[in-house]
Structures are given as C-alpha cells and as structure tokens.
Design a protein around this motif. Structure first.
Motif, PDB file in Angstrom:
ATOM      1  N   ALA A  18       0.824  -1.208   0.000  1.00  0.00           N
ATOM      2  CA  ALA A  18       0.000   0.000   0.000  1.00  0.00           C
ATOM      3  C   ALA A  18       0.859   1.260   0.000  1.00  0.00           C
ATOM      4  N   ARG A  19       1.982   1.219   0.701  1.00  0.00           N
ATOM      5  CA  ARG A  19       2.893   2.377   0.708  1.00  0.00           C
ATOM      6  C   ARG A  19       3.367   2.689  -0.707  1.00  0.00           C
ATOM      7  N   TRP A  20       3.760   1.648  -1.447  1.00  0.00           N
ATOM      8  CA  TRP A  20       4.185   1.859  -2.834  1.00  0.00           C
ATOM      9  C   TRP A  20       3.063   2.512  -3.633  1.00  0.00           C
ATOM     10  N   MET A  21       1.849   2.010  -3.460  1.00  0.00           N
ATOM     11  CA  MET A  21       0.722   2.576  -4.207  1.00  0.00           C
ATOM     12  C   MET A  21       0.472   4.034  -3.813  1.00  0.00           C
ATOM     13  N   LEU A  22       0.578   4.328  -2.542  1.00  0.00           N
ATOM     14  CA  LEU A  22       0.395   5.712  -2.093  1.00  0.00           C
ATOM     15  C   LEU A  22       1.452   6.633  -2.685  1.00  0.00           C
ATOM     16  N   GLU A  23       2.667   6.163  -2.778  1.00  0.00           N
ATOM     17  CA  GLU A  23       3.713   6.972  -3.393  1.00  0.00           C
ATOM     18  C   GLU A  23       3.472   7.146  -4.892  1.00  0.00           C
ATOM     19  N   GLU A  24       2.877   6.161  -5.527  1.00  0.00           N
ATOM     20  CA  GLU A  24       2.574   6.257  -6.952  1.00  0.00           C
ATOM     21  C   GLU A  24       1.516   7.330  -7.245  1.00  0.00           C
ATOM     22  N   ILE A  25       0.519   7.455  -6.383  1.00  0.00           N
ATOM     23  CA  ILE A  25      -0.559   8.404  -6.697  1.00  0.00           C
ATOM     24  C   ILE A  25      -0.142   9.842  -6.427  1.00  0.00           C
ATOM     25  N   GLY A  26       0.886  10.047  -5.616  1.00  0.00           N
ATOM     26  CA  GLY A  26       1.413  11.388  -5.428  1.00  0.00           C
ATOM     27  C   GLY A  26       0.541  12.321  -4.613  1.00  0.00           C
ATOM     28  N   GLN A  27      -0.323  11.781  -3.762  1.00  0.00           N
ATOM     29  CA  GLN A  27      -1.192  12.600  -2.921  1.00  0.00           C
ATOM     30  C   GLN A  27      -0.664  12.617  -1.488  1.00  0.00           C
ATOM     31  N   PRO A  28      -0.883  13.714  -0.766  1.00  0.00           N
ATOM     32  CA  PRO A  28      -0.431  13.752   0.632  1.00  0.00           C
ATOM     33  C   PRO A  28      -1.189  12.743   1.487  1.00  0.00           C
ATOM     34  N   TYR A  29      -0.499  12.106   2.407  1.00  0.00           N
ATOM     35  CA  TYR A  29      -1.142  11.161   3.315  1.00  0.00           C
ATOM     36  C   TYR A  29      -0.397  11.167   4.631  1.00  0.00           C
ATOM     37  N   ARG A  30      -1.097  10.752   5.668  1.00  0.00           N
ATOM     38  CA  ARG A  30      -0.500  10.667   7.009  1.00  0.00           C
ATOM     39  C   ARG A  30      -0.366   9.201   7.383  1.00  0.00           C
ATOM     40  N   THR A  31       0.787   8.836   7.944  1.00  0.00           N
ATOM     41  CA  THR A  31       1.043   7.455   8.319  1.00  0.00           C
ATOM     42  C   THR A  31       0.857   7.252   9.811  1.00  0.00           C
ATOM     43  N   GLU A  32       0.109   6.220  10.160  1.00  0.00           N
ATOM     44  CA  GLU A  32      -0.013   5.766  11.550  1.00  0.00           C
ATOM     45  C   GLU A  32       0.661   4.405  11.644  1.00  0.00           C
ATOM     46  N   TYR A  33       1.809   4.350  12.330  1.00  0.00           N
ATOM     47  CA  TYR A  33       2.509   3.081  12.522  1.00  0.00           C
ATOM     48  C   TYR A  33       1.890   2.329  13.696  1.00  0.00           C
ATOM     49  N   ARG A 184      11.433  -5.001 -14.229  1.00  0.00           N
ATOM     50  CA  ARG A 184      10.735  -3.960 -14.999  1.00  0.00           C
ATOM     51  C   ARG A 184       9.844  -3.106 -14.102  1.00  0.00           C
ATOM     52  N   VAL A 185       8.990  -3.738 -13.318  1.00  0.00           N
ATOM     53  CA  VAL A 185       7.967  -2.970 -12.609  1.00  0.00           C
ATOM     54  C   VAL A 185       8.499  -2.273 -11.367  1.00  0.00           C
ATOM     55  N   SER A 186       9.598  -2.745 -10.808  1.00  0.00           N
ATOM     56  CA  SER A 186      10.133  -2.111  -9.599  1.00  0.00           C
ATOM     57  C   SER A 186      11.095  -0.971  -9.901  1.00  0.00           C
ATOM     58  N   ASP A 187      11.414  -0.770 -11.154  1.00  0.00           N
ATOM     59  CA  ASP A 187      12.341   0.302 -11.534  1.00  0.00           C
ATOM     60  C   ASP A 187      11.583   1.617 -11.643  1.00  0.00           C
ATOM     61  N   ARG A 188      11.082   2.073 -10.489  1.00  0.00           N
ATOM     62  CA  ARG A 188      10.243   3.271 -10.446  1.00  0.00           C
ATOM     63  C   ARG A 188      10.617   4.105  -9.229  1.00  0.00           C
ATOM     64  N   ASP A 189      10.550   5.415  -9.401  1.00  0.00           N
ATOM     65  CA  ASP A 189      10.887   6.302  -8.288  1.00  0.00           C
ATOM     66  C   ASP A 189       9.957   6.083  -7.101  1.00  0.00           C
ATOM     67  N   ALA A 190       8.680   5.853  -7.370  1.00  0.00           N
ATOM     68  CA  ALA A 190       7.722   5.661  -6.279  1.00  0.00           C
ATOM     69  C   ALA A 190       8.066   4.435  -5.459  1.00  0.00           C
ATOM     70  N   TYR A 191       8.487   3.372  -6.112  1.00  0.00           N
ATOM     71  CA  TYR A 191       8.884   2.164  -5.378  1.00  0.00           C
ATOM     72  C   TYR A 191      10.108   2.447  -4.513  1.00  0.00           C
ATOM     73  N   ARG A 192      11.070   3.156  -5.071  1.00  0.00           N
ATOM     74  CA  ARG A 192      12.278   3.460  -4.301  1.00  0.00           C
ATOM     75  C   ARG A 192      11.955   4.359  -3.110  1.00  0.00           C
ATOM     76  N   ARG A 193      11.082   5.345  -3.306  1.00  0.00           N
ATOM     77  CA  ARG A 193      10.689   6.211  -2.187  1.00  0.00           C
ATOM     78  C   ARG A 193       9.996   5.407  -1.095  1.00  0.00           C
ATOM     79  N   ALA A 194       9.063   4.573  -1.499  1.00  0.00           N
ATOM     80  CA  ALA A 194       8.305   3.780  -0.536  1.00  0.00           C
ATOM     81  C   ALA A 194       9.235   2.862   0.253  1.00  0.00           C
ATOM     82  N   SER A 195      10.158   2.219  -0.439  1.00  0.00           N
ATOM     83  CA  SER A 195      11.103   1.323   0.234  1.00  0.00           C
ATOM     84  C   SER A 195      11.978   2.084   1.213  1.00  0.00           C
ATOM     85  N   ASP A 196      12.432   3.256   0.818  1.00  0.00           N
ATOM     86  CA  ASP A 196      13.278   4.055   1.702  1.00  0.00           C
ATOM     87  C   ASP A 196      12.524   4.456   2.970  1.00  0.00           C
ATOM     88  N   ILE A 197      11.259   4.842   2.811  1.00  0.00           N
ATOM     89  CA  ILE A 197      10.464   5.252   3.968  1.00  0.00           C
ATOM     90  C   ILE A 197      10.282   4.092   4.935  1.00  0.00           C
TER      91      ILE A 197
END
Length: 208
Positions: A18-33, A184-197
């Motif tokens: 879900a984090r990857w998907m949230l980064e893909e849509i580019g909308q602000p969101y708040r995370t509750e761990y 192919r599908v993981s070579d995306r900035d959104a995936y890298r951002r999500a993984s880093d977070i």
C-alpha cells in the motif's frame, strides 16, 4: 478542502504494498505506525479493521482494507495518476490482481507454513496446486511488459509486490520470467521512495 488520507501500517508487513501505491498516486497522506502486539489490537484500530491487521487506509469517512482493494481504490479515486485500467485493460487488470490476492498468495503461504494440499484433494481447493499457480503467474507476466498490457497500472504494484517478495525471501522459484518482470515494474521512483520510507522506519518499530 480535500479529505484526509490516513495510512495504517507496520513497515514489516504487507503495508509495504500500500505504501508503494500511495507513493505512486502522489497525494499527501498521514502514516499511523502500529505495533503487532499492542496498537494493532487496540479498540481504536479495531474500529478501523476488526481483523486487527494492516494495511488499511481511511480516506475521509471511507475505510479500505486488504492490499488489492487499497490499490484498486486509490487508482480509481485518483485517476490523474494514470494507474487505473482502460476499458481494454480491465479484464487482465482485475483477473491478475485477484489471482495474486487469492490463489497465488494462498499457495505461497501454505508452502511457507509447510502445508501441502494432498494431490487427490486439489480439486477441492480453489487455489489449485503450487506448481499450477506458479505456471499460471509465469504465463501472466510473460505475455506483455506489464500485467494488464504494455502500460504500468496498479495491478503491477500488487502483483509485482508479491513476486518481488517471493523472490527476495525464496518462497517462489527464481524463474527468469519472474526476475525480468520484477526488474521492470520495480524500476520506479515511487517504489524506491516507498522502500526508503519503510526501511527507515523498521529499526524504530523493531525496537519498540
């Protein structure tokens, strides 16, 4: 005023999809761990998801649980991201997203837990056998660059996550088709951002 988008997760969970998907849509969101032993089972979160599991999102008054449902909801709710299917893509998009959420995840989990469906009872199990499911998902990722066709969609976030997880943890065979598709599908900035977070959040959660 835009409705708040809240994401409930643990970095060591399927919430990474879900984090990857949230980064893909580019909308602000708040995370509750949430912690598995405490806050994930607390009444406050059980009012969001009575299963006491993550991921979940709350968008305004709308609550969505289950990784595939979250991916599909976000793709349709934020069409400007271009991750929802076109009319021509819808059949394959939903077919393979739900195949991954059903038979694929079930047989991989069963195998990881040491459970094998007796051959004479495979017809009773909706997921089929481990071998037939892997052959089928191999077919799905081999017939086009992305799961629904030539274009990356939310279905690639979901299916790709399961394949990437399986390759990383050794729960599926390292077939060339799986490796190529994941590359192919993981070579995306959104995936890298999500993984880093999520990677950055893991020590804090682990030590909690």
């Amino acid at each position: 005023m835009a409705e708040e988008l809240v994401f409930y997760t643990n970095p060591m969970s399927r919430g990474r999809i879900a984090r990857w998907m949230l980064e893909e849509i580019g909308q602000p969101y708040r995370t509750e761990y949430l912690d598995y032993a405490t806050t994930m089972k607390a009444p406050e979160y059980l009012s969001i998801n009575p299963m006491g599991k993550v991921p979940a999102i709350k968008h305004g008054d709308t609550v969505v649980t289950e990784g595939a449902a979250i991916c599909a909801y976000l793709a349709e709710t934020f069409p400007q991201a271009g991750l929802a299917p076109t009319a021509a893509e819808r059949g394959r998009y939903f077919r393979w997203m739900f195949f991954a959420a059903g038979p694929f995840e079930m047989v991989v989990t069963n195998r990881a837990l040491g459970f094998e469906i007796p051959p004479e009872r495979v017809r009773m199990a909706g997921c089929g056998s481990f071998a037939s499911v892997l052959d089928t998902i191999e077919y799905a990722v081999s017939i086009s660059p992305c799961i629904a066709g030539d274009r990356f969609t939310a279905a690639d976030v979901y299916v790709g996550s399961h394949i990437g997880y399986g390759l990383n943890f050794g729960t599926i065979e390292k077939r060339p088709a799986f490796i190529d598709y994941w590359s192919r599908v993981s070579d995306r900035d959104a995936y890298r951002r999500a993984s880093d977070i999520d990677n950055a959040a893991m020590p804090k959660q682990t030590n909690a």
